[in-house]
Design a protein around this motif. Structure first.
Motif, mmCIF file in Angstrom:
data_model
loop_
_atom_site.group_PDB
_atom_site.id
_atom_site.type_symbol
_atom_site.label_atom_id
_atom_site.label_comp_id
_atom_site.label_asym_id
_atom_site.label_seq_id
_atom_site.Cartn_x
_atom_site.Cartn_y
_atom_site.Cartn_z
ATOM 1 N N ASN A 1 51.481 42.882 38.561
ATOM 2 C CA ASN A 1 50.664 42.169 39.551
ATOM 3 C C ASN A 1 50.389 40.759 39.034
ATOM 4 O O ASN A 1 50.068 40.586 37.859
ATOM 5 N N ALA A 2 50.466 39.789 39.891
ATOM 6 C CA ALA A 2 50.143 38.435 39.457
ATOM 7 C C ALA A 2 48.644 38.289 39.205
ATOM 8 O O ALA A 2 48.208 37.552 38.325
ATOM 9 N N GLY A 3 47.870 39.020 39.976
ATOM 10 C CA GLY A 3 46.415 38.901 39.854
ATOM 11 C C GLY A 3 45.742 40.082 40.503
ATOM 12 O O GLY A 3 46.391 41.093 40.785
ATOM 13 N N VAL B 1 42.852 31.359 37.605
ATOM 14 C CA VAL B 1 41.775 31.486 38.588
ATOM 15 C C VAL B 1 42.095 30.646 39.832
ATOM 16 O O VAL B 1 41.890 31.090 40.975
ATOM 17 N N ALA B 2 42.644 29.446 39.598
ATOM 18 C CA ALA B 2 42.998 28.582 40.736
ATOM 19 C C ALA B 2 44.174 29.179 41.516
ATOM 20 O O ALA B 2 44.141 29.260 42.748
ATOM 21 N N GLU B 3 45.204 29.610 40.786
ATOM 22 C CA GLU B 3 46.382 30.203 41.438
ATOM 23 C C GLU B 3 46.016 31.432 42.272
ATOM 24 O O GLU B 3 46.548 31.638 43.357
ATOM 25 N N GLN B 4 45.134 32.225 41.733
ATOM 26 C CA GLN B 4 44.775 33.490 42.393
ATOM 27 C C GLN B 4 43.667 33.295 43.429
ATOM 28 O O GLN B 4 43.201 34.271 44.024
ATOM 29 N N ARG B 5 43.208 32.085 43.576
ATOM 30 C CA ARG B 5 42.133 31.780 44.539
ATOM 31 C C ARG B 5 40.899 32.648 44.291
ATOM 32 O O ARG B 5 40.306 33.225 45.223
ATOM 33 N N ILE B 6 40.536 32.718 43.032
ATOM 34 C CA ILE B 6 39.316 33.449 42.679
ATOM 35 C C ILE B 6 38.147 32.470 42.831
ATOM 36 O O ILE B 6 38.037 31.489 42.075
ATOM 37 N N GLN B 7 37.339 32.707 43.842
ATOM 38 C CA GLN B 7 36.268 31.760 44.181
ATOM 39 C C GLN B 7 35.108 31.838 43.197
ATOM 40 O O GLN B 7 34.436 30.848 42.932
#
Lengths: 173, 439
Positions: free
Chosen positions: B72-74, B107-113
């Motif tokens: 999994n990427a994230g 965190v940015a790639e996975q759009r973890i807010q």
């Protein structure tokens, strides 16, 4: 033959791998250099793959750091035998496929004694005596067989345990 | 010594499964709700996870496990995860700086807010301040003190890398429903005595594995502020507990949305593996003596133990109430010669509040210095580690050998009140023994 590494009660994760030797501070590739680096410096130079840790109660207490059991896996520890384990350490070890057995052999064995670990029975044989080890539940054995929880999950697409409402064995926690 | 009469000794068969017809303990209530069926101690459940928290120390490993082992990427759901940079904050070395940069990119790639960078504070404090965990929820953290979330009646528990990676991939985790140790608290604290003293007292009484695998459930604390509840809940980890729960009441009902099903009806006689009664009016300041947390003695019995460093901070005792308690003792006073004092607020919000209300000015005037909100030297990585032979009196939660620096350094654990009193005198001091002071 396995060498027995005898430890006392309440071996905490800061003794197993101090926080400043975490992979975050060093690297994952170096992890095998650090088990008991300060608590027992001869361990990392003399430990051999297949050796067994025999300890007192509450082994692995303290931090949730998985790199503590991972460092023991890295040097090839075949099993840890203690009358009780701290709960997060137990989960982390299970998840990594590291065999833990709930038994108190600290008074029966001496440090650096040679022994044979029989994982099938399971039992530990030392100085002509056979010490029975508790048989883990099937799902724990299956997790071990897959090399840990992630191996099991990848192969089966689910967690190994069956949800239960029955009394569970002491070491299935 | 407080009265700790055991109203119910551990039963000979405490692992026997309690009948589902019996009222649930708080832990059983939460896990029954999550599992969608009535469960009791000893049952195994697979439950949805409401929130995951991972900090800078372990997130790189979680990324590796997700990407290399699970493919999994994230996380399956980026909203499930909170990432907090607190364990080495700001980065102290090139290795940690590079690891942090990798986490920020991921965190940015996975759009973890829900990403809280260096300076926001200790992960558990951020989780509670920002209401990232709610009463009755199941929350996992890659940190043993995720038990802190029990302060608001959430089932918070610590896990390792692989458990976190699997929870992020599947949205679920497995748990064994824990037995419960109930603590009935009577009375209130004497001036100078605070929740940390109760926690340390329980550690001394029960030992490092006194609640191994168990839930600890506190009663009689409806009057206690949120800061104190966080201290008590987080310190149950030092008893080996899986979770430390305070039934929502008082301030928690005012600040959080508490679901009806969580509100405990005490009349149903849940099965407790053990019940303790503690009379706070008999409790005095406690100190944990190295190298184990359960080596606890009353501060006044320790004799003159000279301190080199006093550290007030961490997820245990770095909140505004803690800084207020220290400032009240140090106001218009100065540190003893040879003592250095580090104050590391548990969060940016705590730091701002302590600036706004003058607490920080009081502490600075007394000779203290301030560190970036985060874990500070608690895990021995930066910002105040100690050398061989040095003594640190710390408000943190662990004093294992080598935890905070050189293995020959000594870590004593105490309340913020005892820490401040000791900074003033230069030796470990019960705040109640300070002359002519209202503490």
């Amino acid at each position: 033959m396995a060498s027995i590494w005898l430890f006392g009660p309440n071996v905490d994760t800061d003794q197993i791998v101090p926080g400043r030797y975490a992979p975050y501070m060093t690297s994952e590739a170096e992890l095998g250099k650090y088990p008991f680096i300060e608590a027992r410096p001869e361990f990392r130079t003399q430990v051999r793959a297949g050796d067994v840790i025999v300890a007192g109660p509450n082994f692995g207490c303290g931090s949730s750091r998985e790199y503590a059991p991972r460092a023991l896996v890295a040097v090839g520890i075949a099993a840890i035998i203690a009358p009780s384990f701290a709960r997060i350490f137990y989960r982390n070890a299970l998840n990594l496929g590291l065999r833990l057995f709930v038994a108190d052999l600290t008074l029966a064995l001496s440090d650096r004694e040679q022994a044979v670990l029989d994982l099938e029975t399971p039992a530990l044989i030392a100085h002509g005596e056979t010490f029975a080890l508790p048989k883990p539940p099937d799902w724990v054995r299956q997790t071990w067989a897959e090399g840990g929880i992630i191996g099991y999950y990848r192969r089966h697409g689910q967690l190994p345990l069956v949800e239960s409402t029955a009394p569970t064995q002491e070491n299935s926690r | 010594m407080p009265d700790t009469s055991h109203t119910a000794a551990p039963s000979a068969d405490s692992t026997t499964r309690a009948s589902v017809h019996r009222a649930p303990t708080l832990a059983e209530r939460i896990l029954s709700h999550a599992a969608g069926r009535e469960v009791r101690a000893g049952d195994l459940v697979i439950v949805p996870v409401d929130r995951c928290m991972s900090h800078d120390s372990i997130t790189p490993e979680v990324i590796d496990a997700l990407q290399n082992d699970l493919g999994n990427a994230g996380p399956a759901d980026p909203d499930l995860l909170v990432v907090v940079m607190d364990h080495v904050a700001p980065a102290a070395t090139v290795a940690t700086a590079n690891a942090q940069a990798r986490v920020r990119r991921w965190v940015a790639e996975q759009r973890i807010q829900r990403f809280y960078d260096v300076g926001c504070g200790v992960c558990h404090q951020v989780m509670l301040e920002e209401h990232l965990v709610q009463p009755g929820q199941i929350a996992l953290g890659t940190d043993s003190h995720a038990t802190s979330y029990g302060a608001i009646g959430a089932f918070g528990t610590g896990v390792g890398t692989r458990d976190m990676a699997l929870a992020l991939a599947s949205g679920r985790t497995w748990l064994r429903v824990p037995e419960t140790l109930r603590v009935n608290v009577r009375g209130g604290f004497h001036p100078g005595v605070s929740p940390k003293d109760l926690s340390l007292f329980l550690c001394g009484l029960l030992g490092l594995d006194g609640a191994d695998y168990m839930a600890v459930e506190f009663h009689g604390l409806d009057w206690l502020d949120l800061d104190g509840r966080e201290t008590l809940a987080s310190m149950t980890t030092e008893l080996g507990a899986k979770v430390g729960l305070i039934p929502p009441s008082g301030v928690v009902l005012e600040r959080f949305a508490v679901p009806d099903w969580l509100l405990v009806d005490d009349a149903g006689a849940p099965h407790y593996a053990r019940t303790l009664d503690v009379d706070l009016t008999a409790l005095e300041s406690q100190v944990s003596v190295p190298p184990e947390v359960d080596h606890v003695r009353p501060a006044r019995d320790l004799g003159d133990i000279k301190v080199d460093q006093v550290f007030i901070g961490t997820c245990t005792n770095g909140r505004l109430t803690d800084l207020h308690a220290a400032a009240a003792i140090l106001a218009r006073q100065h540190l003893a010669p040879g003592v250095r004092m580090l104050v590391i607020p548990a969060s940016h919000n705590v730091l701002q509040a302590a600036v706004a209300d003058g607490t920080l000015a009081t502490l600075l005037a007394a000779g203290a210095t301030i560190g970036t909100p985060g874990c500070g030297p608690c895990i021995g990585r930066h910002l105040g580690v100690i050398g061989a032979g040095e003594v640190c009196l710390s408000t943190a939660n662990r004093n294992f050998r080598g935890r905070m620096g050189d293995p020959e350094g000594l870590i004593y654990l105490a309340s913020p009140e005892t820490a401040a009193a000791s900074a003033l005198t230069g030796v470990i001091t019960d705040p109640a023994t300070l002359p002519n002071r209202e503490v």
